[in-house]
Write a protein that holds these residues in place. Structure first.
Motif, PDB file in Angstrom:
ATOM      1  N   VAL A 156      -2.251  -4.487   1.903  1.00  0.00           N
ATOM      2  CA  VAL A 156      -1.080  -4.815   1.388  1.00  0.00           C
ATOM      3  C   VAL A 156      -1.281  -4.863  -0.120  1.00  0.00           C
ATOM      4  O   VAL A 156      -0.898  -3.992  -0.760  1.00  0.00           O
ATOM      5  CB  VAL A 156      -0.335  -6.416   1.809  1.00  0.00           C
ATOM      6  CG1 VAL A 156       0.684  -6.276   0.452  1.00  0.00           C
ATOM      7  CG2 VAL A 156       0.220  -5.967   3.148  1.00  0.00           C
ATOM      8  N   ALA A 160       0.826  -3.561   6.835  1.00  0.00           N
ATOM      9  CA  ALA A 160       0.810  -3.443   5.374  1.00  0.00           C
ATOM     10  C   ALA A 160       1.287  -2.255   5.154  1.00  0.00           C
ATOM     11  O   ALA A 160       1.367  -2.108   4.140  1.00  0.00           O
ATOM     12  CB  ALA A 160      -0.709  -3.653   6.050  1.00  0.00           C
ATOM     13  N   ALA A 178       3.340  -2.258   1.592  1.00  0.00           N
ATOM     14  CA  ALA A 178       2.879  -2.109   0.518  1.00  0.00           C
ATOM     15  C   ALA A 178       3.712  -0.605   0.335  1.00  0.00           C
ATOM     16  O   ALA A 178       3.642  -0.886  -1.195  1.00  0.00           O
ATOM     17  CB  ALA A 178       1.306  -1.468   0.521  1.00  0.00           C
ATOM     18  N   GLY A 193       4.652  -9.823   2.175  1.00  0.00           N
ATOM     19  CA  GLY A 193       3.558  -9.653   2.960  1.00  0.00           C
ATOM     20  C   GLY A 193       2.187 -10.766   3.375  1.00  0.00           C
ATOM     21  O   GLY A 193       1.859 -11.114   4.588  1.00  0.00           O
TER      22      GLY A 193
END
Length: 541
Positions: free
Chosen positions: A141, A89, A93, A125
């Protein structure tokens, strides 16, 4: 009978000692802190002039890719799921924020290209979250990217990147019941667009208002279409409908950025779309195909009603606003009665109530009683509003009967009494307004004289109705008689306290004659009915 053994509960384990809690808390904290570090590398280091632009961007991209690779490696190990989700994550991100910075801070990518690359990263993601069957990964995310993207830029381009997050997570909702993802993918775009609408409206300049309007339209379209697609798969997904309602808010607010004409057009088109979705379940063939559940129909109907209310306010002025509101109320009430829909009837009732308040402001009791105020504020528009209000009262009573609100005698009586009160007020405003519009002072006096006669005629009708129903339905008869007597008292009070001092000539004489004759009729009938009742109850010899 042997006593049942007492089950003793073990000692309560503190939350921080429960299995997996500390690891999850540390993982989420790690995601947040690491992403803040990525933002510092991309933005704050640039502001301080540290390193070069290319090293900063490349370092951010390589670092993000390394985190995703580490997460994939850890995921297959025993006990590595939480850490893998956190690492992946953070990396995804971070890559998203890297693209935001490249597009907005450094200007290396045109916004359209930046949106495309960001969509690919966000979709990747989400796809990884689907493969790992982890709602937490998808939420982290989107939440990390959405919360820290405004730190990178506050330009209008930011709205596009938040909308990309909303779009990227939509497909996963079709196959997975992940309610938190519904919220996380929509709320950031909604809040940012609302803030942009407020800022643009307060700036009182053209600025980026068309870009902001376009963002509000996309947010609403994605929210509405996504909800329709999701509820086709899971009819009980109420969260999808609630999120759809939230997605309509920016477009409902967007007309404040424009003048009267564009605002009316935006609201009218939006209302037509939303109400069109709401009525689909009533269309047999289309409803069977669309499979729109009741909760989504309610949400779209309420949002469409709000848009229609805004259109009415923007399209009218103070004197004509009650007419528009009453006409809309008539439409909703008619549909509610025809389809036996309490939702449509309720929306119609709200429009009727708002219209009644607007009508009461234009035709307040003080305005009706004062000749100067009546001449200044009353006229044809007030008379038309009164006629529309009378039509609303009649249709509302019909609705109440169709929807089962008048099955009990007491309920029916209450509905009729309330309708009678509003109907008489509307008639009074109608007669006075027509009088003022027709003939100045003489018309004002004539209107009040006619209003007094109407009051007494209504009182006579109520009394005669009560006397006729006295033996069959005593409860409603007593209420009708009480209402008739009260209205008679009110008509007499108006006749002697207002009309006698204000009216003159033929109008005053006509008012006294009509009221007097009606009193004689009612009194004669009253005495006859009670005499007949007493005679029937007397013993025979």
């Amino acid at each position: 009978m042997p006593a049942l053994p007492v089950q003793r509960r073990g000692p309560r384990v503190p939350w921080w000692q429960r299995e997996g809690v500390i690891s999850r808390v540390l993982a989420v904290a790690g995601v947040g802190v690491t992403l803040i570090g990525v933002v510092m590398l991309l933005v704050l280091a640039a502001q301080a002039g540290l390193f070069g632009a290319v090293p900063r961007v490349v370092a951010g991209a390589v670092f993000s890719a390394g985190l995703v690779g580490a997460g994939a490696r850890v995921h297959g190990r025993v006990g590595g799921r939480v850490g893998a989700i956190a690492l992946a994550a953070t990396g995804i991100a971070g890559g998203y924020l890297d693209v935001v910075a490249v597009t907005t801070v450094y200007g290396w990518l045109p916004p359209v290209v930046g949106y495309g690359v960001a969509l690919g990263i966000a979709a990747g993601g989400v796809a990884l979250a689907l493969r790992w069957r982890s709602q937490a990964l998808a939420v982290l995310v989107l939440l990390g990217a959405a919360l820290l993207a405004p730190v990178v830029t506050v330009d209008v381009v930011l709205l596009g990147f938040l909308i990309v997050l909303q779009i990227a997570a939509l497909p996963v909702q079709l196959g997975r019941d992940w309610p938190y993802l519904h919220v996380v993918r929509t709320v950031p775009a909604v809040l940012a667009t609302l803030a942009a609408v407020a800022g643009t409206a307060l700036a009182a300049s053209d600025g980026h208002r068309y870009q902001v309007l376009a963002a509000a339209i996309v947010v609403a379209v994605v929210g509405l279409s996504g909800a329709v697609l999701v509820v086709r798969q899971r009819a009980g997904d109420v969260v999808a409908s609630v999120v759809c309602g939230a997605a309509t808010v920016p477009l409902l607010a967007a007309p404040v950025m424009f003048g009267r004409g564009p605002a009316v057009f935006i609201n009218a088109v939006f209302a037509a779309v939303l109400l069109g979705v709401a009525v689909v379940p009533w269309l047999p063939k289309l409803g069977a195909r669309a499979r729109i559940p009741a909760h989504l129909a309610v949400v779209t109907a309420v949002a469409g009603a709000c848009a229609l209310l805004e259109a009415c306010v923007a399209a009218t002025r103070v004197q004509t606003l009650p007419i528009a509101l009453f006409l809309v109320a008539l439409g909703f009430l008619a549909v509610g009665g025809q389809q036996r829909s309490r939702m449509a009837a309720g929306i119609g009732g709200v429009f009727a109530a708002i219209g009644a308040l607007a009508f009461a402001v234009n035709a307040a009791p003080a305005t009706l009683a004062d000749e100067g105020a009546a001449a200044a504020h009353l006229g044809i528009s007030t008379a038309l509003a009164a006629v529309a209000g009378l039509a609303v009262v009649a249709v509302a009573v019909w609705d109440a009967r169709r929807l089962g609100f008048m099955e009990k005698e007491g309920e029916a009586t209450a509905v009729v009494v309330i309708a009678g009160f509003f109907g008489l007020y509307a008639v009074t405003a109608l007669t006075v307004s027509l009088g003022v519009a027709a003939g100045g002072r003489d018309g004002f006096l004539a209107g009040h004289g006619i209003a007094t006669m109407v009051w007494m005629a209504a009182a006579t009708a109520a009394l005669l109705f009560g006397l006729r129903r006295l033996t069959r339905t005593p409860q409603s008869a007593k209420v009708a008689l009480a209402a008739g007597l009260l209205l008679t008292a009110a008509a007499l009070a108006k006749l002697f306290l207002f009309d006698l001092a204000t009216l003159d000539g033929l109008v005053r004489a006509a008012a006294f004659l009509v009221v007097g004759v009606l009193l004689l009729v009612v009194g004669t009938r009253y005495a006859r009915v009670f005499a007949e009742t007493a005679e029937r109850g007397a013993p025979t010899h």
